[in-house]
Write a protein that holds these residues in place. Structure first.
Motif, mmCIF file in Angstrom:
data_model
loop_
_atom_site.group_PDB
_atom_site.id
_atom_site.type_symbol
_atom_site.label_atom_id
_atom_site.label_comp_id
_atom_site.label_asym_id
_atom_site.label_seq_id
_atom_site.Cartn_x
_atom_site.Cartn_y
_atom_site.Cartn_z
ATOM 1 N N UNK A 463 0.833 -1.212 0.000
ATOM 2 C CA UNK A 463 0.000 0.000 0.000
ATOM 3 C C UNK A 463 0.865 1.258 0.000
ATOM 4 N N UNK A 464 1.947 1.230 0.771
ATOM 5 C CA UNK A 464 2.824 2.390 0.839
ATOM 6 C C UNK A 464 3.507 2.623 -0.507
ATOM 7 N N UNK A 465 3.985 1.550 -1.140
ATOM 8 C CA UNK A 465 4.643 1.693 -2.434
ATOM 9 C C UNK A 465 3.669 2.232 -3.484
ATOM 10 N N UNK A 466 2.433 1.753 -3.442
ATOM 11 C CA UNK A 466 1.426 2.264 -4.370
ATOM 12 C C UNK A 466 1.179 3.754 -4.150
ATOM 13 N N UNK A 467 1.052 4.154 -2.903
ATOM 14 C CA UNK A 467 0.737 5.547 -2.594
ATOM 15 C C UNK A 467 1.842 6.482 -3.063
ATOM 16 N N UNK A 468 3.092 6.108 -2.779
ATOM 17 C CA UNK A 468 4.217 6.946 -3.195
ATOM 18 C C UNK A 468 4.318 6.989 -4.718
ATOM 19 N N UNK A 469 4.189 5.847 -5.368
ATOM 20 C CA UNK A 469 4.298 5.781 -6.826
ATOM 21 C C UNK A 469 3.187 6.579 -7.496
ATOM 22 N N UNK A 470 1.993 6.465 -6.965
ATOM 23 C CA UNK A 470 0.861 7.182 -7.549
ATOM 24 C C UNK A 470 1.040 8.697 -7.400
ATOM 25 N N UNK A 471 1.659 9.108 -6.306
ATOM 26 C CA UNK A 471 1.859 10.531 -6.057
ATOM 27 C C UNK A 471 2.704 11.164 -7.152
ATOM 28 N N UNK A 472 3.685 10.418 -7.654
ATOM 29 C CA UNK A 472 4.589 10.962 -8.666
ATOM 30 C C UNK A 472 4.107 10.693 -10.090
ATOM 31 N N UNK A 473 3.033 9.944 -10.267
ATOM 32 C CA UNK A 473 2.603 9.543 -11.607
ATOM 33 C C UNK A 473 2.210 10.700 -12.517
#
Length: 476
Positions: A463-473
């Protein structure tokens, strides 16, 4: 070393970059806010990231020559455009008639001439695709034109260069165009192509600047004698034969014969002109009359930072909106904007069988985790999503109702829609569409479905990796 001075200088430039983002670059609000957050919350990192990924205010100057070269094509499309508007154009293939508005939109938006009487053969295995390419190169009598994002200096890459060099020795015109960053990352360099140049072949390097990640030529095109063309997702390298760390490589490309090859040839010459300053697109010797009795209507659609809108993305949306029974999508990178997300969601809510297939493993971790989160957003609307488990899926395809679709280099993400140069073949034919749909269904046998329950059970770390990755998308 006085770090306070260095940080002050970085902060000063970050402010200048922020002013550029807000006032000069006309980014969409989401991307603009994302860049402002990176610049001010991560000053040193944001400074470097913006230099590599962010600037786009020089695009008009960089691609002015390209735009002028494209200008002459307008005369070729005006007559067909008027016929489509007046509904005087009659399609030989009945499947194309129901997509008349999609065809007209792509013609108007991208000058994508629709050609009929083509033959299209689908390849989803690297060995089959490259066997066909080597066969076509071996049969060349006048010219071979290749344009690829990546040409690796490995066994397959050297085999392709050797095959091209052999044809050059025979007096065949050989031109190889590759992207500087993509090919350099794969171990390629001008020295790697010396066998070809020594034999009389020519190479072109697209956008030699290596520190800029944007504006790369991501296209994968081959044209042989103006009669045979290839377009799709395969680059040239051993990994595309399944010999890399990701295992079996599932991709899609098509071999085209017929008038659509002329459009691939035009695309090649425009890109060759930009890279080398040499333009031969007005010489009829490169555009022979096809001796083919096919039935497939095809449009070659180009996208990139030199286009006002996003024609390939808008073509995807038009296909989704036209669907009555099914929409099947494959992409290694799935980071759609709101327009694409809304189109998929509305199709699913309307009872259309919408399915999206992405990899089960990352070749670019940030993109992978962001893709997973964007796919999950669609589950509640009834979209079904899958991870491909038999290696790595790199195909960039859509097939609608088994009668129309697209194959090419454009992923379903902001880089392909706005920042890189892409090319796709849009087809309108039940035989080709049926074959594409059949292969998608066959792939489901080696997939895992991402159900709402399975997705909800993911770990906190995921979940954390998704959140960080989505933030920069949105950055781009």
């Amino acid at each position: 070393m006085d770090w306070s001075i260095i940080l002050s200088v970085i902060f000063f430039f970050n402010v200048l970059f922020a002013i550029a983002v807000v006032f000069f670059e006309r980014k969409n609000p989401t991307a603009a806010l994302a860049w402002l957050m990176v610049l001010f919350l991560l000053p040193p990192i944001g400074f470097a990231l913006y230099l590599i990924f962010g600037q786009n205010f020089t695009r008009q100057k960089m691609f002015a020559l390209k735009k002028e070269a494209d200008q002459y094509l307008k005369d070729l499309f005006e007559e067909q455009h008027q016929d489509l508007v007046d509904r005087g154009f009659r399609f030989a293939n009945p499947a194309a008639e129901q997509y008349r508005d999609t065809i007209l939109a792509l013609l108007t938006n991208n000058q994508a001439l629709v050609t009929e009487k083509n033959k299209v053969e689908v390849y989803t295995d690297g060995k089959e695709k490259f066997d066909a390419l080597f066969e076509a190169i071996g049969a060349a009598r006048h010219h071979v034109h290749l344009e690829y994002f990546i040409v690796n200096n490995d066994e397959l890459g050297r085999s392709v260069v050797h095959a091209l060099a052999e044809k050059a020795k025979e007096g065949v015109e050989v031109r190889l165009l590759f992207d500087a960053l993509g090919t350099r990352a794969g171990g390629g360099s001008k020295e790697a192509f010396r066998e070809l140049t020594d034999a009389g072949g020519e190479i072109g390097v697209f956008f030699p600047s290596l520190y800029r990640v944007n504006y790369r030529n991501h296209r994968k095109i081959a044209v042989i004698d103006g009669t045979v063309g290839f377009i799709g997702g395969f680059n040239i390298g051993d990994e595309y034969l399944g010999k890399g760390p990701l295992g079996y490589w599932r991709d899609t490309a098509v071999r085209i014969t017929g008038r659509a090859v002329n459009m691939l040839q035009l695309r090649f010459f425009l890109d060759w002109n930009h890279a080398t300053g040499e333009y031969r697109g007005s010489d009829p010797v490169y555009f022979p009359d096809p001796d083919v009795a096919g039935t497939v209507p095809v449009q070659i659609v180009s996208g990139g930072p030199d286009t006002r809108w996003s024609p390939i993305k808008e073509g995807y949306i038009k296909l989704i909106n036209s669907a009555r029974s099914s929409v099947y999508i494959q992409s290694p990178y799935f980071i759609p904007d709101e327009s694409v997300t809304d189109a998929l969601r509305l199709a699913a809510l309307s009872g259309v069988d919408v399915r999206v297939m992405i990899p089960c493993k990352p070749d670019h971790p940030f993109v992978y985790w962001a893709s997973l989160s964007f796919v999950a957003d669609l589950l509640d609307a009834g979209v079904r999503a899958y991870t491909y488990d038999n290696g790595f899926i790199h195909a960039k395809t859509i097939v609608v109702d088994g009668t129309a679709g697209s194959v090419g280099s454009a992923n379903w993400d902001v880089r392909s829609f706005k920042l890189n140069f892409e090319a796709n073949a849009f087809f309108y034919d039940a035989n080709v569409g049926g074959e594409m749909k059949k292969r998608f269904v066959r792939d489901l046998e080696v997939c895992t479905e991402i159900t709402p329950e399975r997705y909800a059970a993911r770990s906190r770390w995921v979940r954390m990796k998704e959140s960080v990755s989505r933030l920069f998308s949105p950055l781009g």
